[in-house]
Scaffold this motif. Structure first.
Motif, PDB file in Angstrom:
ATOM      1  N   THR A  81      -4.554   0.733  -6.836  1.00 15.70           N
ATOM      2  CA  THR A  81      -3.735  -0.494  -6.646  1.00 15.70           C
ATOM      3  C   THR A  81      -3.335  -0.736  -5.153  1.00 15.70           C
ATOM      4  N   GLY A  82      -3.062   0.424  -4.604  1.00 15.98           N
ATOM      5  CA  GLY A  82      -2.403   0.375  -3.150  1.00 15.98           C
ATOM      6  C   GLY A  82      -3.767  -0.232  -2.132  1.00 15.98           C
ATOM      7  N   LEU A  83      -4.855   0.261  -2.336  1.00 16.73           N
ATOM      8  CA  LEU A  83      -5.837  -0.204  -1.585  1.00 16.73           C
ATOM      9  C   LEU A  83      -6.268  -1.501  -1.917  1.00 16.73           C
ATOM     10  N   PHE A 143      -4.933   8.516   3.071  1.00 17.66           N
ATOM     11  CA  PHE A 143      -4.526   9.448   1.907  1.00 17.66           C
ATOM     12  C   PHE A 143      -4.993   8.968   0.590  1.00 17.66           C
ATOM     13  N   ALA A 144      -4.795   7.682   0.435  1.00 17.49           N
ATOM     14  CA  ALA A 144      -5.320   7.064  -0.946  1.00 17.49           C
ATOM     15  C   ALA A 144      -6.688   7.555  -1.159  1.00 17.49           C
ATOM     16  N   ASN A 145      -7.309   7.123  -0.243  1.00 18.34           N
ATOM     17  CA  ASN A 145      -8.911   7.527  -0.038  1.00 18.34           C
ATOM     18  C   ASN A 145      -9.286   8.786  -0.477  1.00 18.34           C
ATOM     19  N   LEU A 146      -8.634   9.863   0.189  1.00 16.58           N
ATOM     20  CA  LEU A 146      -8.714  11.455  -0.146  1.00 16.58           C
ATOM     21  C   LEU A 146      -8.382  11.539  -1.587  1.00 16.58           C
ATOM     22  N   LEU A 197       0.911  -1.292  -0.034  1.00 15.42           N
ATOM     23  CA  LEU A 197       0.089  -0.245  -0.007  1.00 15.42           C
ATOM     24  C   LEU A 197       0.937   1.348  -0.177  1.00 15.42           C
ATOM     25  N   ARG A 198       2.090   1.262   0.740  1.00 12.64           N
ATOM     26  CA  ARG A 198       2.797   2.374   0.991  1.00 12.64           C
ATOM     27  C   ARG A 198       3.550   2.674  -0.206  1.00 12.64           C
ATOM     28  N   VAL A 199       4.148   1.682  -0.840  1.00 12.94           N
ATOM     29  CA  VAL A 199       4.995   1.772  -2.101  1.00 12.94           C
ATOM     30  C   VAL A 199       3.989   2.254  -3.297  1.00 12.94           C
ATOM     31  N   HIS A 200       2.721   1.911  -3.342  1.00 11.44           N
ATOM     32  CA  HIS A 200       1.959   2.238  -4.451  1.00 11.44           C
ATOM     33  C   HIS A 200       1.453   3.695  -4.260  1.00 11.44           C
ATOM     34  N   CYS A 201       1.315   4.203  -2.876  1.00 12.48           N
ATOM     35  CA  CYS A 201       1.089   5.534  -2.600  1.00 12.48           C
ATOM     36  C   CYS A 201       2.231   6.455  -3.048  1.00 12.48           C
ATOM     37  N   LEU A 202       3.363   5.942  -2.880  1.00 13.40           N
ATOM     38  CA  LEU A 202       4.724   6.746  -3.185  1.00 13.40           C
ATOM     39  C   LEU A 202       4.616   6.926  -4.727  1.00 13.40           C
TER      40      LEU A 202
END
Length: 518
Positions: A247-249, A279-282, A236-241
């Motif tokens: 994909t992260g979620l 953050f991803a949802n935001l 999740l963290r890598v895909h957010c970066l």
């Protein structure tokens, strides 16, 4: 003998006060004692003692003897632990983590740390690892692995001042911290551990993974299973970066974050999970979900942070706490659903950002500057994972990913500008004709229909399950050119209020019972 009881004052070398006199081959007596006892506890699977040594003793020694120098080299301590290959990999992992935290690693050290992670994860994936390690350590491995990947990408992207030797080394080791390598390791740990199947079986009552916090009380090992579990958070963290929030979620789906789980057993894991999830949802416009989760974790931190004051992660907890308040401010400014926020969190929020929130509702240049400021403060450190161009002139591109995400975010904020005007009118009326609203907004009817369709689009998003979810506190439908407003009202929850009053009453009764009547 308890790990916290070791005497680390004896044998402290006089050279521990300066980087120039650091000798990697010199092993002070306290370090000998530390590695010998840690090695013994790992062999005996004594998780409690390992945790005490890892969380307390390691940091105590670091503060007293290695504040601005690395620990002794693995080659120097190997003789005290029977040259055990796996222990040496674990020691080296801690060695590099200390180096990153206290000093600035060289390019060679960054590459060597990657090689060590490769060796360590290969042993876990393909060897026989008969160990029980504390969840805190296993989480820190995954967390540090992703952090060092992020740090390497940022370092590599600053090409302007690189020496010829550094560029040659980067060309030679072009696979070090490669994004596909990082993702593949995390994915492999997740798949090899069968953690998704374990969590599915747990729902049917066939597994006890969460109930035992991932530990194996039947003499087995927890290492692969728990690393696989935390790897989902790492993905999740890598895909957010990388800016790939969908994909992260998706990677986090097997973990039910509405429930307590192994991810909540370690405070750093709990905060990292919810920070990136929120953050991803935001960024995907799922504001209600972001607000709900930020509210829960901020309330949790508010209630428990005093218990972590002596923790090495305390400063990080406070920093993430402040960042999540900033993200909650953004979410509530774009989706004013204050009723989802607990009164304690709301009070803290008003204290920190009350003035800014009111200014952010205006949608002028000043408000955009505030959105920019809060986003820049609270967002992850985005990365560009691709290798740089080594052709002259060399340029820095470490800010490119951040600028792109900021641009996309502010574009979304800009699109919300007219919607705030629509929302203001819809709050006032229960029904209003299209003609009348168009005249109020000083636009023609066809433009108003476009604005209303945009409002519908922007206040709805697609959830993780593929269903459309609403973020609107005010919705509407049109029937024969008449707008009918539907205001969503959340039923008031009195349970929490009564529970709090019951607890207060019990405390008062307890105090009265203790008073001796004369």
């Amino acid at each position: 003998m308890a790990a916290v009881g070791y005497d680390y004052e004896d044998g402290m070398p006089s050279s521990a006060d300066g980087g120039l006199s650091y000798d990697p081959s010199f092993v002070p007596d306290p370090v000998k004692s530390f590695v010998v006892h840690l090695y013994r506890h790992i062999r005996e699977k004594n998780v409690y003692e390992i945790h005490q040594m890892y969380e307390t003793s390691f940091h105590t020694l670091s503060d007293r003897m290695f504040k601005d120098t690395p620990w002794p080299s693995v080659e120097a301590v190997a003789q005290y632990v029977d040259n055990d290959h796996v222990f040496c990999l674990l020691y080296r992992e801690m060695w590099y983590r200390h180096l990153y935290a206290r000093l600035s690693p060289t390019l060679k050290q960054r590459i060597d740390s990657w090689d060590n992670y490769c060796s360590l994860f290969q042993v876990v994936l393909h060897g026989v690892v008969n160990m029980q390690l504390p969840n805190q350590w296993l989480w820190d491995m995954v967390d540090e692995f992703v952090y060092q990947f992020q740090s390497f990408c940022q370092y590599r992207a600053k090409m302007k001042n690189k020496t010829e030797q550094e560029i040659a080394l980067l060309r030679q080791h072009d696979q070090a911290w490669n994004v596909y390598g990082v993702l593949n390791f995390l994915q492999a740990l997740m798949e090899k551990s069968s953690i998704i199947q374990i969590l599915e079986q747990e729902k049917e009552g066939l597994e006890q993974f969460t109930a035992t916090d991932g530990y194996d009380y039947n003499g087995g090992s927890n290492v692969l299973k728990v690393l696989g579990y935390f790897s989902m958070v790492g993905l999740l963290r890598v895909h957010c970066l990388l800016g790939d929030y969908q994909t992260g979620l998706k990677c986090l789906l097997p973990i039910d974050i509405s429930q307590q789980g192994v991810y909540t057993s370690v405070i750093g894991s709990h905060i990292t999970t919810i920070y990136h999830y929120g953050f991803a949802n935001l960024m995907l416009r799922r504001y209600v979900e972001a607000i709900r989760e930020f509210n829960k974790i901020l309330l949790y931190i508010y209630k428990t942070k005093q218990y972590h004051q002596k923790s090495p992660q305390y400063e990080q907890i406070l920093k993430k706490n402040e960042q999540m308040y900033a993200l909650l401010t953004i979410s509530l400014s774009l989706c004013p659903q204050v009723k989802l926020v607990d009164e304690t969190v709301n009070s803290q929020l008003r204290e920190k950002y009350g003035e800014k929130m009111s200014r952010m509702q205006r949608y002028d240049d000043e408000s955009f500057a505030l959105y920019d400021e809060l986003f820049s403060y609270a967002c992850p450190k985005f990365i560009t994972p691709s290798a740089p161009s080594y052709e002259e002139p060399l340029v820095n591109y470490n800010q490119d990913a951040y600028r792109l995400q900021l641009k996309l975010f502010l574009y979304e904020v800009k699109q919300q500008q007219q919607l705030s005007v629509v929302r203001t009118f819809l709050k006032v009326y229960s029904t209003i004709s299209l003609e009348k609203l168009a005249s109020y907004m000083e636009v023609d009817e066809s433009t108003l229909r476009t604005i209303l369709m945009t409002y519908k689009h922007k206040t709805h998003s697609v959830g993780a399950d593929g269903k459309t979810i609403s973020n609107a506190d005010i919705d509407f439908y049109i029937d024969d050119d008449l707008i009918h407003v539907v205001e969503s009202k959340t039923p008031k929850r009195y349970g929490d209020y009564f529970l709090r009053q019951i607890v207060k009453l019990e405390a008062v009764i307890g105090d009265m019972d203790r008073v001796k009547l004369e």
